[in-house]
Design an enzyme around this catalytic site. Sequence first.
Site, PDB file in Angstrom:
ATOM      1  N   GLU A  28       0.830  -1.210   0.000  1.00  0.00           N
ATOM      2  CA  GLU A  28       0.000   0.000   0.000  1.00  0.00           C
ATOM      3  C   GLU A  28       0.862   1.257   0.000  1.00  0.00           C
ATOM      4  O   GLU A  28       0.483   2.281  -0.574  1.00  0.00           O
ATOM      5  CB  GLU A  28      -0.991   0.014   1.169  1.00  0.00           C
ATOM      6  N   CYS A  60       1.552   1.452   7.923  1.00  0.00           N
ATOM      7  CA  CYS A  60       0.693   1.384   6.727  1.00  0.00           C
ATOM      8  C   CYS A  60      -0.704   1.952   6.973  1.00  0.00           C
ATOM      9  O   CYS A  60      -1.240   2.683   6.137  1.00  0.00           O
ATOM     10  CB  CYS A  60       0.617  -0.046   6.223  1.00  0.00           C
ATOM     11  N   SER A 144      14.129 -46.159  -7.378  1.00  0.00           N
ATOM     12  CA  SER A 144      13.023 -45.212  -7.592  1.00  0.00           C
ATOM     13  C   SER A 144      13.362 -44.153  -8.636  1.00  0.00           C
ATOM     14  O   SER A 144      12.578 -43.251  -8.889  1.00  0.00           O
ATOM     15  CB  SER A 144      12.659 -44.534  -6.272  1.00  0.00           C
ATOM     16  N   THR A 172      15.641 -42.710   3.141  1.00  0.00           N
ATOM     17  CA  THR A 172      15.738 -42.131   1.797  1.00  0.00           C
ATOM     18  C   THR A 172      17.156 -41.639   1.536  1.00  0.00           C
ATOM     19  O   THR A 172      17.685 -41.792   0.435  1.00  0.00           O
ATOM     20  CB  THR A 172      14.704 -40.991   1.640  1.00  0.00           C
ATOM     21  N   ASP A 176      18.863 -43.411  -1.511  1.00  0.00           N
ATOM     22  CA  ASP A 176      18.962 -42.590  -2.735  1.00  0.00           C
ATOM     23  C   ASP A 176      20.118 -41.594  -2.709  1.00  0.00           C
ATOM     24  O   ASP A 176      20.465 -41.038  -3.743  1.00  0.00           O
ATOM     25  CB  ASP A 176      17.665 -41.791  -2.953  1.00  0.00           C
ATOM     26  N   ARG A 183      17.549 -27.310  -8.249  1.00  0.00           N
ATOM     27  CA  ARG A 183      18.394 -27.147  -9.432  1.00  0.00           C
ATOM     28  C   ARG A 183      17.539 -26.614 -10.587  1.00  0.00           C
ATOM     29  O   ARG A 183      16.822 -27.347 -11.249  1.00  0.00           O
ATOM     30  CB  ARG A 183      19.072 -28.471  -9.782  1.00  0.00           C
ATOM     31  N   GLU A 260       9.609 -34.921   1.257  1.00  0.00           N
ATOM     32  CA  GLU A 260       9.859 -35.700   0.039  1.00  0.00           C
ATOM     33  C   GLU A 260      10.009 -37.189   0.325  1.00  0.00           C
ATOM     34  O   GLU A 260      10.659 -37.912  -0.423  1.00  0.00           O
ATOM     35  CB  GLU A 260      11.114 -35.160  -0.654  1.00  0.00           C
TER      36      GLU A 260
HETATM   37  N1  LIG Z   1       9.237 -42.062  -5.468  1.00  0.00           N
HETATM   38  C1  LIG Z   1       9.416 -41.169  -4.540  1.00  0.00           C
HETATM   39  O1  LIG Z   1       8.834 -40.068  -4.590  1.00  0.00           O
HETATM   40  C2  LIG Z   1      10.315 -41.438  -3.366  1.00  0.00           C
HETATM   41  C3  LIG Z   1      10.696 -40.395  -2.545  1.00  0.00           C
HETATM   42  C4  LIG Z   1      11.493 -40.669  -1.434  1.00  0.00           C
HETATM   43  C5  LIG Z   1      11.880 -41.961  -1.176  1.00  0.00           C
HETATM   44  N2  LIG Z   1      11.524 -42.951  -2.018  1.00  0.00           N
HETATM   45  C6  LIG Z   1      11.908 -44.338  -1.719  1.00  0.00           C
HETATM   46  O2  LIG Z   1      11.449 -44.672  -0.418  1.00  0.00           O
HETATM   47  C7  LIG Z   1      12.333 -45.591   0.196  1.00  0.00           C
HETATM   48  C8  LIG Z   1      12.727 -45.093   1.597  1.00  0.00           C
HETATM   49  O3  LIG Z   1      11.581 -44.858   2.351  1.00  0.00           O
HETATM   50  P1  LIG Z   1      11.290 -45.497   3.782  1.00  0.00           P
HETATM   51  O4  LIG Z   1       9.843 -45.449   3.962  1.00  0.00           O
HETATM   52  O5  LIG Z   1      11.966 -46.808   3.847  1.00  0.00           O
HETATM   53  O6  LIG Z   1      12.065 -44.559   4.771  1.00  0.00           O
HETATM   54  P2  LIG Z   1      12.042 -42.985   5.079  1.00  0.00           P
HETATM   55  O7  LIG Z   1      10.653 -42.516   5.256  1.00  0.00           O
HETATM   56  O8  LIG Z   1      12.940 -42.289   4.142  1.00  0.00           O
HETATM   57  O9  LIG Z   1      12.775 -43.005   6.482  1.00  0.00           O
HETATM   58  C9  LIG Z   1      12.138 -43.645   7.548  1.00  0.00           C
HETATM   59  C10 LIG Z   1      13.019 -43.543   8.749  1.00  0.00           C
HETATM   60  O10 LIG Z   1      12.980 -42.246   9.297  1.00  0.00           O
HETATM   61  C11 LIG Z   1      13.299 -42.325  10.658  1.00  0.00           C
HETATM   62  N3  LIG Z   1      12.387 -41.594  11.488  1.00  0.00           N
HETATM   63  C12 LIG Z   1      12.754 -40.702  12.446  1.00  0.00           C
HETATM   64  N4  LIG Z   1      11.701 -40.220  13.108  1.00  0.00           N
HETATM   65  C13 LIG Z   1      10.628 -40.837  12.581  1.00  0.00           C
HETATM   66  C14 LIG Z   1       9.253 -40.760  12.881  1.00  0.00           C
HETATM   67  N5  LIG Z   1       8.775 -39.962  13.841  1.00  0.00           N
HETATM   68  N6  LIG Z   1       8.416 -41.526  12.171  1.00  0.00           N
HETATM   69  C15 LIG Z   1       8.863 -42.331  11.191  1.00  0.00           C
HETATM   70  N7  LIG Z   1      10.172 -42.433  10.856  1.00  0.00           N
HETATM   71  C16 LIG Z   1      11.040 -41.690  11.565  1.00  0.00           C
HETATM   72  C17 LIG Z   1      13.219 -43.787  11.042  1.00  0.00           C
HETATM   73  O11 LIG Z   1      14.538 -44.273  11.182  1.00  0.00           O
HETATM   74  P3  LIG Z   1      15.235 -44.079  12.624  1.00  0.00           P
HETATM   75  O12 LIG Z   1      14.325 -44.735  13.606  1.00  0.00           O
HETATM   76  O13 LIG Z   1      16.560 -44.692  12.479  1.00  0.00           O
HETATM   77  O14 LIG Z   1      15.297 -42.619  12.816  1.00  0.00           O
HETATM   78  C18 LIG Z   1      12.566 -44.446   9.852  1.00  0.00           C
HETATM   79  O15 LIG Z   1      12.968 -45.778   9.668  1.00  0.00           O
HETATM   80  C19 LIG Z   1      13.499 -45.694  -0.744  1.00  0.00           C
HETATM   81  O16 LIG Z   1      13.353 -46.886  -1.482  1.00  0.00           O
HETATM   82  C20 LIG Z   1      13.376 -44.501  -1.641  1.00  0.00           C
HETATM   83  O17 LIG Z   1      13.956 -44.744  -2.902  1.00  0.00           O
HETATM   84  C21 LIG Z   1      10.751 -42.725  -3.104  1.00  0.00           C
END
Ligand SMILES: NC(=O)c1ccc[n+]([C@@H]2O[C@H](COP(=O)([O-])OP(=O)(O)OC[C@H]3O[C@@H](n4cnc5c(N)ncnc54)[C@H](OP(=O)(O)O)[C@@H]3O)[C@@H](O)[C@H]2O)c1
Length: 334
Positions: A28, A60, A144, A172, A176, A183, A260
Amino acid sequence: MVGAVVLDREGHIAGEGYHKGPGQPHAEQEALAQAGESAKGGTLYINLEPCTHAHRTPNCADAVIESGIYRTVISMTDPDERVRGAGVKALESARVRVDVGMHEDRAMRLNEFYVKHRLTGRPFVTAKFAMSLDGKIATRTGESRWISGEESRLHAHRLRHQHDAVLVGINTVITDNPELTARLDGEGVRQPLRIVVDSQLRIRQSARVVGPNTVIATTRGGRVGLAEVVKLPATGDGRVSLPDLMDELGRRNVISVLVEGGAEIHAAMLSEQLVDKVFAYVGPKLIGGREAPGPLGGKGVERLAEATGLHDLDVTRLGDDFLISGYVNVHRDR
Ligand SMILES: NC(=O)c1ccc[n+]([C@@H]2O[C@H](COP(=O)([O-])OP(=O)(O)OC[C@H]3O[C@@H](n4cnc5c(N)ncnc54)[C@H](OP(=O)(O)O)[C@@H]3O)[C@@H](O)[C@H]2O)c1
């Protein structure tokens, strides 16, 4: 994001302005300066209530009063606790006619990050994932890259640029090894704060995400390269408390977070009712496999009636992919 238009007595545009960024004049102020004397007896249109705190002199609301504006049309009051209706009151006390609420929904959407943060102290959370047409985010071996096409990935980089922070679970990072940077070509690309949720501090110093501008949210003390290690309360099963993490980010003025994945973090964020919006990129691929993960891990709900509903859906074609977005309906009585 605030814009303002001043119409003179005859209804012609006499001044326009928008808030260009922190420390810059408010919308404004710009519009009134441009309008000059033509503001007298005119109308000011603005999507957010004029502020009353002295970020500059006059503030303002006073600037509107001093300009001689006859009527002010405001889309929404400012949820910032320093304002919350004080701007409207100041104008009305000075006998400026005020109308509030024009296109209020659109104004709230425009500033949804800010509104959520000012009302709750927590950031607005967007959950984003890419999945195949049969609902898999990775193959059964964890591959993935890439389920979505180039246009979708460019869109995802724009989302990173738009959010203050990007958050992933430790698995993740292990699977990954993402960099989590925006980017994009061109100048003015904003790099989000990178957050890894890692209860037991399993992350390796060599992970690409480790560096300045990275927060490792954990339940332990420790050091990981140049990243900041933030110790937070644990849940019953020893994991990082996500509501506490959101509170901490809110205190740091992080007003938007892009989650993500992976599947476990998405599920945990959703079940804690911390997610506001979902972006699902759907690639025309069929992956299959009982063991291949979907976007949401955790236990999931037992009954369809408990499923999270999305509203205000939007569907966009990005190359061969579809991007479906929607807002999360929070079931507060669950
Ligand atoms: N296509 C896509 O968009 C995409 C995106 C991302 C990932 N991915 C795929 O997803 C896979 C990985 O995913 P994921 O489900 O195995 O693992 P994630 O969600 O990446 O990680 C999970 C980990 O986070 C930690 N964590 C800490 N605090 C937490 C809470 N309050 N609640 C839940 N988890 C918590 C835990 O480990 P701690 O207990 O050790 O802390 C848990 O095991 C990979 O294969 C990747 O390639 C795909």
